[in-house]
Design a protein around this motif. Sequence first.
Motif, PDB file in Angstrom:
ATOM      1  N   LYS A 118       0.826  -1.191   0.000  1.00 30.92           N
ATOM      2  CA  LYS A 118       0.000   0.000   0.000  1.00 30.92           C
ATOM      3  C   LYS A 118       0.873   1.259   0.000  1.00 30.92           C
ATOM      4  N   PHE A 119       0.549   2.174  -0.913  1.00 27.78           N
ATOM      5  CA  PHE A 119       1.235   3.454  -0.978  1.00 27.78           C
ATOM      6  C   PHE A 119       0.258   4.552  -0.557  1.00 27.78           C
ATOM      7  N   THR A 120       0.811   5.600   0.020  1.00 26.41           N
ATOM      8  CA  THR A 120      -0.025   6.683   0.539  1.00 26.41           C
ATOM      9  C   THR A 120      -0.148   7.807  -0.476  1.00 26.41           C
ATOM     10  N   MET A 121      -1.372   8.270  -0.670  1.00 34.84           N
ATOM     11  CA  MET A 121      -1.630   9.467  -1.458  1.00 34.84           C
ATOM     12  C   MET A 121      -2.311  10.480  -0.541  1.00 34.84           C
ATOM     13  N   LYS A 122      -2.019  11.748  -0.756  1.00 32.63           N
ATOM     14  CA  LYS A 122      -2.538  12.792   0.125  1.00 32.63           C
ATOM     15  C   LYS A 122      -3.489  13.696  -0.658  1.00 32.63           C
ATOM     16  N   PRO A 123      -4.804  13.423  -0.544  1.00 31.13           N
ATOM     17  CA  PRO A 123      -5.779  14.246  -1.279  1.00 31.13           C
ATOM     18  C   PRO A 123      -5.791  15.688  -0.774  1.00 31.13           C
TER      19      PRO A 123
END
Length: 206
Positions: free
Chosen positions: A182-187
């Motif tokens: 899992k990779f993190t994205m920052k909306p």
Amino acid sequence: MTAKNVVTAVFHFPPDYRIPAKAETRITLRNRCSDTLLGTWTSAQLPDQSPWRFSFELPADLKRNCKVEIDIDLSVAGTSLLPDIKYSFRWRRDNQEETFHLSPPGYLYLSAALVPMIGTQDNTLATLRLVAQTEPGIPVHVLSEEITFFKGSIPRYLRYDVNKVKPGQIYETQGTFGSRRKFTMKPIPRSVVLLKEKPQSLILSA
């Protein structure tokens, strides 16, 4: 005489959202380079569908590339319908047009996301969440969660149940993508107050 430094702001609502008949709007512009107020406009006669087009003239001495902040509020009987989000743009030329997507009750527009530079496949899934900020050790309250394909996941409107929103509560947007790892994205926006607290009534006694 032809107006100079004209900017047109185009405000969009979700396609299936209906603007309340008795809604009023208030738009405030501020020069963030000098922290000065540029003007305030109010109206009780609103179009019943979007987009709204609002044109205004900036001061002749405004420096190019200066940041202009737009604060728009939509209310019914004094109750605000929009979250506490301020929009901005940089002025670069005359007859400039800027587009903004508003977030009425039940919708939060995610305009972009900070994403690590890695390769993804077309069928990679992404999870977008809207959670209430809590103290350490307290379980996270998830207000909304959507699973979609990573490509094309943002920009988008994230739906949530307005009946579960707490006034004054700060909510945080979260995003992850990938299968095995899992990779993190920052909306964006990263955090938001969806429902402003109503001001307390002042009671005076002799």
